[in-house]
Design a protein around this motif. Sequence first.
Motif, short mmCIF file in Angstrom:
data_model
loop_
_atom_site.label_atom_id
_atom_site.label_comp_id
_atom_site.label_asym_id
_atom_site.label_seq_id
_atom_site.Cartn_x
_atom_site.Cartn_y
_atom_site.Cartn_z
N LYS A 24 0.83 -1.34 0.14
CA LYS A 24 0.01 -0.05 0.23
C LYS A 24 0.98 1.32 -0.01
O LYS A 24 1.81 1.28 0.78
CB LYS A 24 -0.99 0.08 1.33
N SER A 25 0.36 2.20 -0.78
CA SER A 25 1.17 3.43 -0.80
C SER A 25 1.08 4.41 0.56
O SER A 25 -0.33 3.92 1.26
CB SER A 25 0.91 4.29 -1.85
N GLU A 80 -2.30 6.09 0.63
CA GLU A 80 -3.45 5.44 0.72
C GLU A 80 -3.70 4.86 2.25
O GLU A 80 -4.63 4.86 2.68
CB GLU A 80 -3.56 4.05 -0.16
N SER A 85 -8.95 -5.53 -6.21
CA SER A 85 -7.61 -4.98 -6.25
C SER A 85 -6.44 -5.83 -6.28
O SER A 85 -5.53 -5.45 -6.68
CB SER A 85 -7.54 -3.78 -5.04
N ARG A 113 -3.67 -3.66 -7.73
CA ARG A 113 -3.92 -1.95 -7.72
C ARG A 113 -4.45 -1.64 -6.36
O ARG A 113 -4.74 -2.52 -5.54
CB ARG A 113 -4.68 -1.56 -8.69
N GLU A 114 -4.35 -0.59 -6.09
CA GLU A 114 -4.65 0.08 -4.89
C GLU A 114 -6.26 -0.38 -4.75
O GLU A 114 -7.35 0.19 -5.50
CB GLU A 114 -4.49 1.57 -4.39
N ARG A 143 -8.26 1.54 -2.86
CA ARG A 143 -8.96 2.95 -3.06
C ARG A 143 -9.64 3.06 -4.57
O ARG A 143 -10.68 3.65 -4.59
CB ARG A 143 -8.20 4.17 -2.68
#
Length: 674
Positions: free
Chosen positions: A3-4, A7, A169, A174-175, A177
């Motif tokens: 996760k970034s 995020e 996701s 991918r995220e 969110r």
Amino acid sequence: MTKSNSEMDLQRKRFRPEIEGLRIVAALLVAIYHIWMQRVSGGVDVFFIVSGFLITASLLSKVRKDGTVNFFDFILGLAKRLFPAAFTVLLTVVIVSYFILPETQWIQTIKEVFASIFYYENWQLAMTNTDYLDQTNAKSPVQHFWAMSIQGQFYVIWFFIIMVALWTSQKLKREIRKTLFIILTVLTVASFGYSIYLTEVNQPWAYFDTRTRVWEFALGGLLFLFITRIKLPALMSGVVGWLGLIALVSCGLLLDVGGQFPGYVALWPVVAAILVLSAGENPTKFGVEKFLGSKPMMKLGGYSYGLYLWHWPIVAFYYALMGTKDIPVIHGILIILVSFALSWIVTNVVEKPIRSIKGKRNYRPKVATALLMMAVPVIIANTLWNSSLQDSIAESATASEQDFPGVMAVENDMDISYDRNTSLLPSPTNLESDVANTYEIGCHHEDGQKDLPVCEYGELENPKYEVILVGGSHVVPWLGTLQTFAEEEDIKVYNITKISCRFNGEGVGEEMSPDCRRWNDMAKEKVIELQADLIIVNTDVGTPTVPEVEHERVTLYRELETHGIEIFGIRNNPRPLFDMNLCANPRNIDHEECVISAQEYVPQPSKWSRVENKPSNVTEYDYSEYFCPDGSCPAIIGKRIVYFDGFHMSNSYAESLEPFVREDLVEKLESMER
């Protein structure tokens, strides 16, 4: 999946004190509008968007910490917050209703308590064609649980939405969110579009339909996803926040919230809540968040759920005890204070001990057991009440109809006064079911229906005469009268009816309903096509608020005259401006509102007789003397309850009119042969 940081920051829960203040404002608005204005405020829509915001935050926080969400832990956590207060209120309602509510409301209340226990009250109200704003009909003390039911359904739905977003996701690497954003956007657009459509087509149903409300929750979720990116200058944030609060408070005053919701008009309170939450993300010295997040508002906000749950049962019991829906200011204030007091007691004595179980060893079974112990008494109490009620109904059904003279009590100059200890037909507890069987078999045209339902009764094989009963809900009870003799007299009866629509192109309101107009066109064409011996209609509206026969009605009957159609016109029964069936309750029978004046509701001469240049094909029959003997129009005549609801004649009373309608109709049909 990694996760970034952005995020993770976005998904991290942060306590928002202004939300507690926003909740209590919304709860107070709901209570105030219910108590004094008898309308809705838009406060419930605030609950929905706040719930969407918070549950999205909570679920994403669990995903961030644990990588997933345990369904049973999630449901148990919700149940700990929702069930203790809800089940305490429901148990109280069952007990108090038995002693306070009129018997005419018992079956409705029992059904709705079950619906509230299992969180489908909104669908129960939708399926029983409940109009949330119709003040003439009695409302159960748990009707407000419709919003809690939608919220409960939403919580379960949201768990699966989050899990779908998480699974997708992970598969797409991918995220979450971004995936959740797409899902919530689609839900918002689809639900909002459906809400606008259904509100236009069938607003009472749309009001309770879960699908018309999903967009509000979804918009709350979207707000959570992006709220950290909303950067407002201090001045703008202050203005936006206070503007949102003012818009929220004024919503119910400026809009017909009940009559137009939940279509596009629901954007008003939803946007108001978004403005407040956005301002809270950008706090200022004098911003609205300072007020809403203050210690007093936060303290009160902790009891907003209880305030919502308690205020409406108290209002409903007040109506039943006082026999009025006008609540003085001081009484209304007391209702709110008592609601707060009960909320405080339940929160601290019942709810907090259960919530505090968290963290202890083997806490899940303990919590589940505690919640089950709260649910079981409500279910048992309601089941026992229902069982006792059904036994009473079965016993009354075996009574001889000769003991209930109805109209014949008037004809034979019998004493029609009501002995409180005497049995009635129908039993007050079964009153809502005492209707013509057309309701059971779908003989009425529904809004949006393309075809025209036509049902046939009486002598179907070789009828000597054919008649058509056509009109709205006030014509329908006369079918019960016709069914008592139609087969014996070789009469075939066609039923062509539509609820909330008069046979003259007008709906029950001041404005013409397009759907009612379409039905009128189809009904008129069918009447002309069948060429029956007679059509049976109402000649007027039985309420003093419509003092003359409508021009459209006269025009329609005159048009039918050109087709050689004879009309057996029945003067409408008195239509009280309040819930008349409550007067079958021994507590209310002597209430001044329960004795309505014949001069006011059925003055002589009749409205039809005062019409100038009347079409010659209409013969009016006035049976008002059997509704209003001795100058008043009581709720009970000859031990029969006259109205099954606010102003529609009961089937039992309609059947007792048989000798008089039979004589008039047969004489009219025979005279047409000569």
